[in-house]
Design an enzyme around this catalytic site. Structure first.
Site, PDB file in Angstrom:
ATOM      1  N   ARG A 120      40.002  92.556 152.951  1.00 33.47           N
ATOM      2  CA  ARG A 120      41.380  92.410 153.460  1.00 33.47           C
ATOM      3  C   ARG A 120      42.182  91.383 152.668  1.00 33.47           C
ATOM      4  NH1 ARG A 120      43.794  92.658 159.605  1.00 33.47           N
ATOM      5  NH2 ARG A 120      45.955  92.445 158.928  1.00 33.47           N
ATOM      6  N   ARG A 157      46.650  84.396 177.988  1.00 35.06           N
ATOM      7  CA  ARG A 157      45.475  84.705 177.134  1.00 35.06           C
ATOM      8  C   ARG A 157      45.450  86.146 176.646  1.00 35.06           C
ATOM      9  NH1 ARG A 157      42.636  81.590 181.138  1.00 35.06           N
ATOM     10  NH2 ARG A 157      42.559  79.439 180.452  1.00 35.06           N
ATOM     11  N   LYS A 160      47.760  91.132 162.288  1.00 36.80           N
ATOM     12  CA  LYS A 160      48.000  89.729 161.927  1.00 36.80           C
ATOM     13  C   LYS A 160      49.291  89.302 162.595  1.00 36.80           C
ATOM     14  CE  LYS A 160      45.716  88.862 157.550  1.00 36.80           C
ATOM     15  NZ  LYS A 160      45.923  88.549 156.131  1.00 36.80           N
ATOM     16  N   HIS A 179      50.650  86.853 147.321  1.00 39.45           N
ATOM     17  CA  HIS A 179      51.142  86.163 148.509  1.00 39.45           C
ATOM     18  C   HIS A 179      50.980  84.645 148.440  1.00 39.45           C
ATOM     19  CE1 HIS A 179      51.547  90.162 150.078  1.00 39.45           C
ATOM     20  NE2 HIS A 179      51.851  89.761 151.293  1.00 39.45           N
ATOM     21  N   LYS A 212      46.438 100.696 154.169  1.00 38.03           N
ATOM     22  CA  LYS A 212      46.293  99.503 155.010  1.00 38.03           C
ATOM     23  C   LYS A 212      45.273  99.735 156.112  1.00 38.03           C
ATOM     24  CE  LYS A 212      47.924  95.469 156.966  1.00 38.03           C
ATOM     25  NZ  LYS A 212      48.948  94.484 157.085  1.00 38.03           N
ATOM     26  N   GLU A 241      39.412  89.641 157.784  1.00 32.92           N
ATOM     27  CA  GLU A 241      39.548  89.112 156.418  1.00 32.92           C
ATOM     28  C   GLU A 241      38.344  88.295 155.959  1.00 32.92           C
ATOM     29  OE1 GLU A 241      43.628  88.175 155.296  1.00 32.92           O
ATOM     30  OE2 GLU A 241      42.845  86.616 153.978  1.00 32.92           O
ATOM     31  N   HIS A 273      60.700  87.753 152.075  1.00 38.68           N
ATOM     32  CA  HIS A 273      59.240  87.811 151.915  1.00 38.68           C
ATOM     33  C   HIS A 273      58.850  88.808 150.810  1.00 38.68           C
ATOM     34  CE1 HIS A 273      54.980  87.765 152.903  1.00 38.68           C
ATOM     35  NE2 HIS A 273      55.017  89.080 152.962  1.00 38.68           N
ATOM     36  N   ASN A 324      46.642  90.393 150.062  1.00 38.97           N
ATOM     37  CA  ASN A 324      47.461  89.216 149.795  1.00 38.97           C
ATOM     38  C   ASN A 324      47.768  89.035 148.316  1.00 38.97           C
ATOM     39  OD1 ASN A 324      47.762  88.330 152.452  1.00 38.97           O
ATOM     40  ND2 ASN A 324      45.686  87.512 152.427  1.00 38.97           N
ATOM     41  N   GLU A 384      55.903  95.612 148.922  1.00 38.51           N
ATOM     42  CA  GLU A 384      54.598  95.789 149.588  1.00 38.51           C
ATOM     43  C   GLU A 384      54.047  97.190 149.324  1.00 38.51           C
ATOM     44  OE1 GLU A 384      53.071  93.237 150.865  1.00 38.51           O
ATOM     45  OE2 GLU A 384      54.436  91.930 151.987  1.00 38.51           O
ATOM     46  N   HIS A 394      54.168  82.836 149.223  1.00 32.01           N
ATOM     47  CA  HIS A 394      54.368  81.936 150.369  1.00 32.01           C
ATOM     48  C   HIS A 394      54.885  80.576 149.900  1.00 32.01           C
ATOM     49  CE1 HIS A 394      51.462  84.355 153.176  1.00 32.01           C
ATOM     50  NE2 HIS A 394      52.648  84.904 153.065  1.00 32.01           N
TER      51      HIS A 394
HETATM   52  P1  NAD Z   1      62.891  90.811 158.900  1.00 33.64           P
HETATM   53  O1  NAD Z   1      62.099  91.034 160.100  1.00 33.64           O
HETATM   54  O2  NAD Z   1      63.596  89.506 158.745  1.00 33.64           O
HETATM   55  O3  NAD Z   1      63.939  92.009 158.747  1.00 33.64           O
HETATM   56  C1  NAD Z   1      64.823  91.999 157.647  1.00 33.64           C
HETATM   57  C2  NAD Z   1      66.286  92.122 158.081  1.00 33.64           C
HETATM   58  O4  NAD Z   1      66.572  93.485 158.406  1.00 33.64           O
HETATM   59  C3  NAD Z   1      66.655  91.315 159.299  1.00 33.64           C
HETATM   60  O5  NAD Z   1      67.958  90.812 159.142  1.00 33.64           O
HETATM   61  C4  NAD Z   1      66.626  92.359 160.416  1.00 33.64           C
HETATM   62  O6  NAD Z   1      67.413  92.004 161.518  1.00 33.64           O
HETATM   63  C5  NAD Z   1      67.172  93.552 159.692  1.00 33.64           C
HETATM   64  N1  NAD Z   1      66.809  94.858 160.233  1.00 33.64           N
HETATM   65  C6  NAD Z   1      65.621  95.234 160.749  1.00 33.64           C
HETATM   66  N2  NAD Z   1      65.607  96.554 160.960  1.00 33.64           N
HETATM   67  C7  NAD Z   1      66.830  97.025 160.607  1.00 33.64           C
HETATM   68  C8  NAD Z   1      67.411  98.309 160.587  1.00 33.64           C
HETATM   69  N3  NAD Z   1      66.715  99.396 160.914  1.00 33.64           N
HETATM   70  N4  NAD Z   1      68.688  98.431 160.191  1.00 33.64           N
HETATM   71  C9  NAD Z   1      69.381  97.321 159.793  1.00 33.64           C
HETATM   72  N5  NAD Z   1      68.871  96.078 159.750  1.00 33.64           N
HETATM   73  C10 NAD Z   1      67.596  95.939 160.148  1.00 33.64           C
HETATM   74  O7  NAD Z   1      61.996  90.957 157.562  1.00 33.64           O
HETATM   75  P2  NAD Z   1      60.819  91.952 157.157  1.00 33.64           P
HETATM   76  O8  NAD Z   1      60.920  92.060 155.694  1.00 33.64           O
HETATM   77  O9  NAD Z   1      60.801  93.153 157.994  1.00 33.64           O
HETATM   78  O10 NAD Z   1      59.515  91.114 157.535  1.00 33.64           O
HETATM   79  C11 NAD Z   1      59.187  89.924 156.882  1.00 33.64           C
HETATM   80  C12 NAD Z   1      58.190  89.169 157.724  1.00 33.64           C
HETATM   81  O11 NAD Z   1      57.000  89.945 157.849  1.00 33.64           O
HETATM   82  C13 NAD Z   1      57.773  87.846 157.114  1.00 33.64           C
HETATM   83  O12 NAD Z   1      57.802  86.852 158.105  1.00 33.64           O
HETATM   84  C14 NAD Z   1      56.351  88.087 156.662  1.00 33.64           C
HETATM   85  O13 NAD Z   1      55.577  86.924 156.684  1.00 33.64           O
HETATM   86  C15 NAD Z   1      55.877  89.107 157.663  1.00 33.64           C
HETATM   87  N6  NAD Z   1      54.741  89.925 157.204  1.00 33.64           N
HETATM   88  C16 NAD Z   1      53.674  90.039 158.018  1.00 33.64           C
HETATM   89  C17 NAD Z   1      52.603  90.838 157.656  1.00 33.64           C
HETATM   90  C18 NAD Z   1      51.453  91.018 158.610  1.00 33.64           C
HETATM   91  O14 NAD Z   1      50.443  91.585 158.206  1.00 33.64           O
HETATM   92  N7  NAD Z   1      51.583  90.615 159.836  1.00 33.64           N
HETATM   93  C19 NAD Z   1      52.632  91.536 156.447  1.00 33.64           C
HETATM   94  C20 NAD Z   1      53.751  91.412 155.629  1.00 33.64           C
HETATM   95  C21 NAD Z   1      54.808  90.603 156.019  1.00 33.64           C
HETATM   96  N1  GLY Z   2      49.630  91.544 154.900  1.00 33.59           N
HETATM   97  C1  GLY Z   2      48.289  91.101 154.771  1.00 33.59           C
HETATM   98  C2  GLY Z   2      47.352  91.629 155.804  1.00 33.59           C
HETATM   99  O1  GLY Z   2      47.711  92.324 156.709  1.00 33.59           O
HETATM  100  O2  GLY Z   2      46.197  91.331 155.736  1.00 33.59           O
END
Ligand code: NAD
Ligand code: GLY
Length: 360
Positions: free
Chosen positions: A238, A118, A140, A245, A224, A234, A262, A242, A182, A249
């Site tokens: 917030r 939890r 998130k 998005h 942010k 949200e 993404h 998106n 972003e 998505h």
């Molecule tokens: P990712 O986590 O897949 O990383 C991209 C690639 O870069 C991967 O192959 C990873 O292994 C590699 N990598 C990471 N750091 C590295 C480094 N320093 N050097 C070399 N390679 C490296 O992708 P991302 O773009 O970081 O994240 C995308 C995800 O984030 C999606 O799932 C999306 O939905 C999520 N997201 C979440 C929020 C939120 O608010 N929680 C906001 C935006 C996106």
């Molecule tokens: N990336 C959207 C949020 O954090 O709300």
């Protein structure tokens, strides 16, 4: 180093931004209230940075878990692997999880931390530009469902965020561009001056100029953090984070997780949102061209894969967390630097946008 705060009362936390932070023990240790620690990362990031993080955790009972790399692993199966490992090691509630990686690892580990017994504390060490400017901040957390991105998740804030700008030196160019989508988003939704700064400094960002990157990360995190502090769950503002998005998505899900990154999907979605905003009379043709041109310069795609028809995208957009009562709601732009709250849109106008941006 710059330190910002996400102001959420008792759950406030710092975002440290600077070069060479991941092995600064004095930044990490105060945020680990437990004896047991598990660092979760992936097979790409582990050989690059895991040992340095472990070196910053002396005197702790520290375990590591290295998962496969990729958006397809942001899944319930991966969350179960984290739970299996924690239970096998008999980690109790007295454990802290550290997410070392991009947004996939950050979202997954945050979700696992929210669920395990939890809720256990967790720390974000984001290693992609996208994760440093967006996903590691704001709490998130989620895994994907085959029918929809991020459909299973929780709001759950980290103890701190450590954004080490030096680790971006190993990031592939395509991932840097995905992060820039972003960054540009913040300019579009609430920070016109930043958008203008980005138009002037995009080449420095693409050349990985350290000062330019640090400024872009800081300015993005300021935006942010302000939005999250005002509307953590949200209920209103917030949702503007998106922008693009809902389109994005649908593109990610339709193309198969990982095929379109993404950030790339968000870039395409922001072009579609801009086009729809023009059809509604909010933006001029020049505004749209300015937005599309900046995204193109950032080496981002502006149209979805040809295989994704307008009808396929519409069907996928019907599964979105902003939809209410079965009605599609989108974030649009009133002007560059000002987003709308979720807005119901006329289906024919939406179709026209999807047709326009599916053709190119
Ligand atoms: P990712 O986590 O897949 O990383 C991209 C690639 O870069 C991967 O192959 C990873 O292994 C590699 N990598 C990471 N750091 C590295 C480094 N320093 N050097 C070399 N390679 C490296 O992708 P991302 O773009 O970081 O994240 C995308 C995800 O984030 C999606 O799932 C999306 O939905 C999520 N997201 C979440 C929020 C939120 O608010 N929680 C906001 C935006 C996106
Ligand atoms: N990336 C959207 C949020 O954090 O709300």
């Amino acid at each position: 180093m710059k330190t910002l705060t996400v102001n959420l009362g008792e759950r406030s936390y710092p975002i440290h931004i600077g070069a060479g932070l991941i092995d600064r023990a004095e930044l990490l240790q105060p945020h680990i209230p437990t004896a047991q620690v598990m660092v979760v990362t992936n097979e790409t990031v582990a050989p690059l940075y895991l040992q340095r993080v472990l070196d910053a955790l002396p005197g702790r009972d520290t375990a590591t878990l290295v998962l496969p790399d990729g958006e397809t692993y942001k899944s319930m199966d991966s969350a179960m692997r984290v739970f299996d490992e924690l239970l096998t090691l008999r980690y109790s509630r007295d454990a802290t999880l550290i997410a070392l990686g991009g947004g996939v690892i950050g979202d997954l580990v945050g979700f696992a931390a929210a669920c395990y017994q939890r809720g256990v504390p967790f720390i974000q060490i984001p290693t992609t530009l996208l994760a440093q400017v967006d996903s590691s901040v704001g709490g998130k957390t989620a895994v994907n469902h085959p029918r929809g991105k991020n459909m299973i998740g929780a709001f759950y804030q980290p103890q701190c965020v450590l954004a080490d700008t030096a680790v971006l030196s190993t990031l592939p160019d395509r991932e840097l561009s995905a992060g820039l989508a972003e960054v540009i988003k913040y300019g579009l939704i609430r920070d016109l001056d930043f958008f203008i700064w980005l138009e002037a400094n995009l080449d420095s960002l693409l050349a990985r100029d350290a000062q330019a990157l640090a400024y872009a990360i800081e300015r993005s995190c300021i935006n942010k953090a302000e939005v999250v502090a005002a509307d953590e769950k949200e209920a209103g503002e917030r949702a503007t984070l998106n922008l693009g998005h809902t389109f994005g998505h649908a593109i990610e899900t339709g193309a198969g997780y990982g095929a379109v990154l993404h950030g790339e999907a968000v870039a395409i979605g922001m072009c579609q949102a801009a086009d729809l905003s023009r059809r509604l009379g909010h933006l001029s043709e020049d505004d749209v061209n300015r937005i599309v041109s900046l995204l193109r310069r950032a080496r981002l795609p502006i149209t979805p894969p040809a295989a994704l028809s307008t009808q396929t995208l519409l069907d996928l957009m019907a599964v979105d967390k902003k939809n209410l009562g079965g009605k599609l709601r989108l974030i649009l732009l009133e002007s560059i630097g000002r987003a709308t709250l979720p807005t119901s849109v006329d289906l024919e106008l939406l179709r026209a946008t999807l047709d326009e941006y599916g053709r190119n």
